[in-house]
Motif scaffolding. Structure first.
Motif, short mmCIF file in Angstrom:
data_model
loop_
_atom_site.label_atom_id
_atom_site.label_comp_id
_atom_site.label_asym_id
_atom_site.label_seq_id
_atom_site.Cartn_x
_atom_site.Cartn_y
_atom_site.Cartn_z
N PHE A 10 25.80 -1.19 17.61
CA PHE A 10 24.95 -1.42 16.45
C PHE A 10 25.46 -0.60 15.27
CE2 PHE A 10 22.69 -1.77 20.44
CZ PHE A 10 22.29 -3.08 20.39
N PRO A 11 26.55 -1.08 14.64
CA PRO A 11 27.17 -0.31 13.56
C PRO A 11 26.31 -0.26 12.30
CG PRO A 11 28.18 -2.47 13.71
CD PRO A 11 27.23 -2.35 14.87
N ALA A 12 26.47 0.82 11.57
CA ALA A 12 25.75 0.97 10.30
C ALA A 12 26.27 -0.04 9.28
CB ALA A 12 25.91 2.40 9.76
N GLU A 13 27.58 -0.34 9.33
CA GLU A 13 28.20 -1.30 8.41
C GLU A 13 29.02 -2.29 9.24
OE1 GLU A 13 30.39 0.53 5.20
OE2 GLU A 13 28.99 2.21 5.17
N LEU A 14 28.53 -3.50 9.36
CA LEU A 14 29.17 -4.52 10.19
C LEU A 14 30.61 -4.79 9.78
CD1 LEU A 14 28.95 -6.55 12.51
CD2 LEU A 14 28.01 -8.19 10.87
N GLU A 15 30.86 -4.96 8.49
CA GLU A 15 32.22 -5.28 8.02
C GLU A 15 33.21 -4.17 8.38
OE1 GLU A 15 33.06 -8.26 7.00
OE2 GLU A 15 30.95 -8.85 7.13
N ARG A 16 32.77 -2.92 8.22
CA ARG A 16 33.64 -1.78 8.56
C ARG A 16 33.96 -1.78 10.05
NH1 ARG A 16 31.16 4.14 7.93
NH2 ARG A 16 29.99 3.32 9.69
N ALA A 17 32.97 -2.07 10.88
CA ALA A 17 33.18 -2.09 12.33
C ALA A 17 34.13 -3.22 12.73
CB ALA A 17 31.85 -2.22 13.06
N VAL A 18 33.94 -4.41 12.16
CA VAL A 18 34.81 -5.54 12.46
C VAL A 18 36.25 -5.21 12.07
CG1 VAL A 18 35.35 -7.95 11.91
CG2 VAL A 18 32.97 -7.27 12.34
N ALA A 19 36.44 -4.64 10.90
CA ALA A 19 37.78 -4.27 10.44
C ALA A 19 38.42 -3.23 11.36
CB ALA A 19 37.72 -3.74 9.01
N PHE A 20 37.63 -2.27 11.82
CA PHE A 20 38.14 -1.23 12.71
C PHE A 20 38.61 -1.83 14.04
CE2 PHE A 20 37.45 1.82 16.15
CZ PHE A 20 38.21 2.89 15.72
N TYR A 21 37.78 -2.62 14.67
CA TYR A 21 38.11 -3.16 15.98
C TYR A 21 39.21 -4.23 15.91
CZ TYR A 21 34.59 -0.40 18.29
OH TYR A 21 33.88 0.67 18.78
N THR A 22 39.22 -5.05 14.86
CA THR A 22 40.25 -6.09 14.77
C THR A 22 41.54 -5.54 14.15
OG1 THR A 22 39.41 -6.91 12.64
CG2 THR A 22 38.60 -7.99 14.66
N GLY A 23 41.44 -4.81 13.07
CA GLY A 23 42.64 -4.31 12.41
C GLY A 23 43.26 -3.13 13.10
N GLY A 24 42.43 -2.21 13.55
CA GLY A 24 42.96 -0.99 14.13
C GLY A 24 43.20 -1.04 15.63
N LEU A 25 42.29 -1.69 16.35
CA LEU A 25 42.38 -1.64 17.81
C LEU A 25 42.89 -2.93 18.45
CD1 LEU A 25 39.20 0.39 18.80
CD2 LEU A 25 41.48 1.20 18.14
N GLY A 26 43.20 -3.94 17.65
CA GLY A 26 43.83 -5.14 18.19
C GLY A 26 42.90 -6.17 18.82
N PHE A 27 41.61 -6.09 18.56
CA PHE A 27 40.68 -7.10 19.05
C PHE A 27 40.75 -8.32 18.12
CE2 PHE A 27 39.15 -3.43 21.20
CZ PHE A 27 38.33 -3.84 22.25
N THR A 28 40.29 -9.46 18.61
CA THR A 28 40.18 -10.66 17.79
C THR A 28 38.72 -11.09 17.75
OG1 THR A 28 40.64 -12.11 19.66
CG2 THR A 28 42.52 -11.46 18.30
N VAL A 29 38.35 -11.76 16.68
CA VAL A 29 36.97 -12.24 16.55
C VAL A 29 36.80 -13.45 17.45
CG1 VAL A 29 35.28 -13.26 14.98
CG2 VAL A 29 36.70 -11.35 14.21
#
Length: 125
Positions: A10-29
């Motif tokens: 439950f992130p405080a900022e959804l966009e920031r969390a999505v960017a972190f997991y997809t851009g930084g950690l290699g997850f895909t939406v």
């Protein structure tokens, strides 16, 4: 009977969390419901699925708990570390061989969730 694991954060900022997991950690939406009244994005990397809920309701009920560690097992711990560091993500604890014999490193996501990347237990077999 098969079992699988899905984590909901439950992130405080959804966009920031999505960017972190997809851009930084290699997850895909995998699922993107950001345009709904209850913004939600599910990200996946191999067998790991993390749901990110953008408006969790009562925030006090869903703050990051103390003592939780999300452990992600990878085949090549050194390559994983290099990719994450190259993405500009700071490490909380760099590569170390632990007393239990595995090598790992740790970091925090933007909301303070504790992530440990570790080599697979059978990596040296």
């Amino acid at each position: 009977m098969a079992v699988s694991l899905r984590i909901e954060l439950f992130p405080a900022e959804l966009e920031r969390a999505v960017a972190f997991y997809t851009g930084g950690l290699g997850f895909t939406v995998e699922k993107d419901d950001r345009a709904t009244g209850t913004p939600y994005v599910a990200v996946r990397r191999d067998g790991v699925r993390i749901g990110l809920l953008g408006s969790p309701g009562t925030v006090g009920d869903r703050l990051p708990p103390f003592g939780v560690e999300i452990v992600l097992e990878v085949d090549d711990i050194v390559a994983e570390r290099e990719r994450i560091v190259a993405a500009g993500i700071p490490l909380l604890d760099d590569l170390q061989r632990r007393v239990w014999g595995l090598i790992d490193f740790r970091l925090l996501d933007p909301d303070g969730y504790f992530l440990r990347f570790t080599e697979r237990a059978n990596a040296h077999d």
